[in-house]
Design an enzyme around this catalytic site. Sequence first.
Site, PDB file in Angstrom:
ATOM      1  N   ARG A  92       0.830  -1.208   0.000  1.00  0.00           N
ATOM      2  CA  ARG A  92       0.000   0.000   0.000  1.00  0.00           C
ATOM      3  C   ARG A  92       0.865   1.259   0.000  1.00  0.00           C
ATOM      4  NH1 ARG A  92      -4.327   0.811   4.710  1.00  0.00           N
ATOM      5  NH2 ARG A  92      -2.403   1.018   5.917  1.00  0.00           N
ATOM      6  N   ARG A 141       9.775  26.723  -0.894  1.00  0.00           N
ATOM      7  CA  ARG A 141       8.315  26.600  -0.905  1.00  0.00           C
ATOM      8  C   ARG A 141       7.721  27.022  -2.245  1.00  0.00           C
ATOM      9  NH1 ARG A 141       3.440  29.031   0.165  1.00  0.00           N
ATOM     10  NH2 ARG A 141       1.989  27.780   1.422  1.00  0.00           N
ATOM     11  N   LYS A 153      -2.862   7.115   1.475  1.00  0.00           N
ATOM     12  CA  LYS A 153      -2.630   7.251   2.920  1.00  0.00           C
ATOM     13  C   LYS A 153      -1.645   8.403   3.168  1.00  0.00           C
ATOM     14  CE  LYS A 153      -1.942   4.377   7.058  1.00  0.00           C
ATOM     15  NZ  LYS A 153      -3.300   4.552   7.622  1.00  0.00           N
ATOM     16  N   LEU A 169      -9.989   4.575   2.821  1.00  0.00           N
ATOM     17  CA  LEU A 169      -8.670   3.960   2.780  1.00  0.00           C
ATOM     18  C   LEU A 169      -8.819   2.465   2.538  1.00  0.00           C
ATOM     19  CD1 LEU A 169      -5.607   4.418   3.234  1.00  0.00           C
ATOM     20  CD2 LEU A 169      -5.988   3.695   5.599  1.00  0.00           C
TER      21      LEU A 169
END
Length: 284
Positions: A52, A100, A148, A204
């Site tokens: 996963r 950033r 996830k 999920l």
Amino acid sequence: MTRTVYVNGEYLPEDQAKVSVFDRGFLFADGVYEVTSVLGGKLIDFAGHAKRLQRSLDELQMANPVTEDELLEIHRELVRANGIEDGLVYLQITRGAADRDFAYPKEATPTIVLFTQAKPGLADSPLANTGMKVISIEDQRWGRRDIKTVQLLYPSMGKMMAKAAGADDAWMVEDGHVTEGTSNNAYIVKGNTIVTRHLGTEILHGITRAAVLRFAREAQMVVEERPFTIEEAKAADEAFITSASAFVMPVVEMDGQPIGSGTPGRVTARLREIYLDEMRKAAV
């Protein structure tokens, strides 16, 4: 005694571990994670978590800095170094540090961090005997819950809503149907049928979920993968959740109303027993 943690190829005392302030996991939640349980000093369903993890990385076009074999060795070394008998190994990979910018950086080295948490008696939670209380809340998360990611603010808010209501957790509802718990997959039992939401981007793809449903079918239990409502949950004979750290845990109350007899049911108890037995046998 401080824990030994793993950061970008090094095993370090936790108070010496550092990650850049420019890391995109910190700035954008641009990272993924996995949590693998440890029982008896061995890893539970490691292969499922590794698979996963790779899927999550692929969905975000993120490089994996380690192979599966290397990752297994890191897990084992942290369990050994920290003397973990029962507990958890947390793994996080981010896109890395860069100035950033919302656009993905063209060149950034992924950041990888792992640490352990000791949880003595992890498989002996009192909630397995008493059951959990949950509330229902609106699901306000982003649309790709199948990845996830470390973007967990709303699930944290949901946990706090549950705590304020005197409950243990919250089940999230979207378009009139339950998606999942704040950190777990959700199930109801009616008669001899186990019902849980089908896989999609809305939930999920739980590693424990996959194992439990496989064991349920092998035990000749009927499984329906479809959406269900809060009303169905309140009218169910049993309810439960699954997760890597809770395994199979009964839910006995929803929004202040008992589910079934208001005590853990036989189907849930049997699934928890089967899951723990089988996972201990296969642990690495």
